[in-house]
Scaffold this motif. Sequence first.
Motif, PDB file in Angstrom:
ATOM      1  N   UNK A 182      31.365  28.535  18.725  1.00  0.00           N
ATOM      2  CA  UNK A 182      32.444  29.404  19.191  1.00  0.00           C
ATOM      3  C   UNK A 182      32.494  29.571  20.702  1.00  0.00           C
ATOM      4  N   UNK A 183      31.383  29.319  21.389  1.00  0.00           N
ATOM      5  CA  UNK A 183      31.362  29.416  22.843  1.00  0.00           C
ATOM      6  C   UNK A 183      31.346  28.040  23.509  1.00  0.00           C
ATOM      7  N   UNK A 184      31.472  27.011  22.695  1.00  0.00           N
ATOM      8  CA  UNK A 184      31.496  25.652  23.230  1.00  0.00           C
ATOM      9  C   UNK A 184      30.218  24.899  22.948  1.00  0.00           C
ATOM     10  N   UNK A 185      30.343  23.640  22.589  1.00  0.00           N
ATOM     11  CA  UNK A 185      29.186  22.804  22.282  1.00  0.00           C
ATOM     12  C   UNK A 185      28.351  22.552  23.534  1.00  0.00           C
ATOM     13  N   UNK A 186      27.041  22.622  23.368  1.00  0.00           N
ATOM     14  CA  UNK A 186      26.119  22.353  24.473  1.00  0.00           C
ATOM     15  C   UNK A 186      25.665  20.899  24.487  1.00  0.00           C
ATOM     16  N   UNK A 187      25.915  20.190  23.394  1.00  0.00           N
ATOM     17  CA  UNK A 187      25.396  18.823  23.246  1.00  0.00           C
ATOM     18  C   UNK A 187      26.189  17.815  24.068  1.00  0.00           C
ATOM     19  N   UNK A 188      25.476  16.885  24.676  1.00  0.00           N
ATOM     20  CA  UNK A 188      26.121  15.730  25.300  1.00  0.00           C
ATOM     21  C   UNK A 188      26.459  14.742  24.186  1.00  0.00           C
ATOM     22  N   UNK A 189      27.692  14.268  24.093  1.00  0.00           N
ATOM     23  CA  UNK A 189      28.082  13.432  22.949  1.00  0.00           C
ATOM     24  C   UNK A 189      27.505  12.028  23.008  1.00  0.00           C
ATOM     25  N   UNK A 190      27.329  11.449  21.827  1.00  0.00           N
ATOM     26  CA  UNK A 190      27.016  10.035  21.716  1.00  0.00           C
ATOM     27  C   UNK A 190      28.254   9.220  22.066  1.00  0.00           C
ATOM     28  N   UNK A 191      28.024   8.077  22.693  1.00  0.00           N
ATOM     29  CA  UNK A 191      29.037   7.043  22.836  1.00  0.00           C
ATOM     30  C   UNK A 191      28.637   5.942  21.855  1.00  0.00           C
ATOM     31  N   UNK A 192      29.319   5.806  20.708  1.00  0.00           N
ATOM     32  CA  UNK A 192      28.874   4.861  19.683  1.00  0.00           C
ATOM     33  C   UNK A 192      28.732   3.419  20.160  1.00  0.00           C
ATOM     34  N   UNK A 193      29.632   2.982  21.045  1.00  0.00           N
ATOM     35  CA  UNK A 193      29.540   1.616  21.553  1.00  0.00           C
ATOM     36  C   UNK A 193      28.292   1.452  22.410  1.00  0.00           C
ATOM     37  N   UNK A 194      28.023   2.420  23.280  1.00  0.00           N
ATOM     38  CA  UNK A 194      26.814   2.359  24.107  1.00  0.00           C
ATOM     39  C   UNK A 194      25.569   2.346  23.234  1.00  0.00           C
ATOM     40  N   UNK A 195      25.575   3.175  22.205  1.00  0.00           N
ATOM     41  CA  UNK A 195      24.436   3.254  21.288  1.00  0.00           C
ATOM     42  C   UNK A 195      24.194   1.911  20.606  1.00  0.00           C
ATOM     43  N   UNK A 196      25.267   1.289  20.117  1.00  0.00           N
ATOM     44  CA  UNK A 196      25.138   0.011  19.421  1.00  0.00           C
ATOM     45  C   UNK A 196      24.638  -1.088  20.347  1.00  0.00           C
ATOM     46  N   UNK A 197      25.140  -1.108  21.563  1.00  0.00           N
ATOM     47  CA  UNK A 197      24.693  -2.108  22.530  1.00  0.00           C
ATOM     48  C   UNK A 197      23.230  -1.894  22.881  1.00  0.00           C
ATOM     49  N   UNK A 198      22.822  -0.641  22.995  1.00  0.00           N
ATOM     50  CA  UNK A 198      21.421  -0.345  23.271  1.00  0.00           C
ATOM     51  C   UNK A 198      20.506  -0.746  22.141  1.00  0.00           C
ATOM     52  N   UNK A 199      21.034  -0.778  20.926  1.00  0.00           N
ATOM     53  CA  UNK A 199      20.256  -1.194  19.756  1.00  0.00           C
ATOM     54  C   UNK A 199      20.297  -2.707  19.561  1.00  0.00           C
ATOM     55  N   UNK A 200      20.867  -3.431  20.522  1.00  0.00           N
ATOM     56  CA  UNK A 200      20.923  -4.893  20.499  1.00  0.00           C
ATOM     57  C   UNK A 200      21.826  -5.437  19.394  1.00  0.00           C
ATOM     58  N   UNK A 201      22.879  -4.706  19.044  1.00  0.00           N
ATOM     59  CA  UNK A 201      23.833  -5.207  18.058  1.00  0.00           C
ATOM     60  C   UNK A 201      24.457  -6.498  18.571  1.00  0.00           C
TER      61      UNK A 201
END
Length: 376
Positions: A182-201
């Motif tokens: 209700x006061x705003x998310x504190x989490x930094x979001x995932x970037x799915x493409x960045x995540x996949x590239x980092x996992x060597x997809x």
Amino acid sequence: MTDQPSAPGPTPTNNGHNGQTGQPGQKSALQGLPRTELPLTTKDFKTDQEVRWCPGCGDYAVLAAVQSFLPELEVRRENIVFISGIGCSSRFPYYMNTYGMHSIHGRAPAIATGLAISRPDLSVWVVTGDGDALSIGGNHLIHALRRNVNLKVLLFNNRIYGLTKGQYSPTSEQGKITKSTPLGSLDVPFNPVSLALGAEASFVARTIDSDRKHLTSVLRAAAHHRGTALVEIYQNCNIYNDGAFELLKSPDTRDDALIRLDHAEPVRFGDEGQHGVARMPDGTLRVVEVEEHGTNSLLVHDAHAENPEVAFALSRLADPTSLRTTAIGIYRDVYRPTYDDLLHQQLAVAAQDNDAPERERLERLIAGNDTWTVTA
């Protein structure tokens, strides 16, 4: 389990598909799969199940695109499988007249991995969402990607939890106000493409639900890719996060906000191509004005580059909140041996050891050479 397709007749002789992958000379994921005897149509992939998504949901567009392009693959419906986890998008298998499984939360990649390596005659697809894949299913996803299992992952990203009525998700922008923040998310979001590239997809792409032509072209390339293909699909949730991608969709803003990647072409965008992406002296990528920097300074996209560092840099151009300067298209499409193929090679080697009885061979395989005999 979905309704089963009509009972198959005799398996037709298969001479292998001749579909080309993104890289010339590489084996298509469709080669070796049983082919249809008669042409299929979109109607053949529709079921008698009522589609239970909210009116206006972006899932409808993705479903229609998948049902429309599958006939061109000429793969028998009995040899296509859709496996999903939990979420709105995970109702997908009910609406595909193929085999399928509506599985458990976050575990679709693990179940699909087992199926793909044990049944090489199947085309295996995973349908998941940003919550299902990147929260509870995060570990299963990244390990499927790094192993390079021969399966396709369609990640529907609406930047919200829709099925549970509007909580923030792993891709929600920081500061997002929802029922659970209700006061705003504190989490930094995932970037799915960045995540996949980092996992060597070995195959990573992004597309948009409402761009049918682009969506279909990306799905086609993913289907032919041998290995794990991750396709992130920006998908609008018009009930709990309506307009999340409007900047990238509206005719008034999309030309200046959306970057379309085409292999071997300079990266430029804008209604007149006036913007581009260039590599700076420090190695970073930056959006520039073509008139000021010249066309020779522009980055030429190479989807087949072995090193994913440039693809990763392209994925970081998007503003994490507004998504301005988001790149869509195929970021990476490279060949490396699949987990499936390597495993079957090991099984073939193990099967050659036929000198000893089967039980003895099994015990030797399990115990190995490091054993001790304990006597009184």
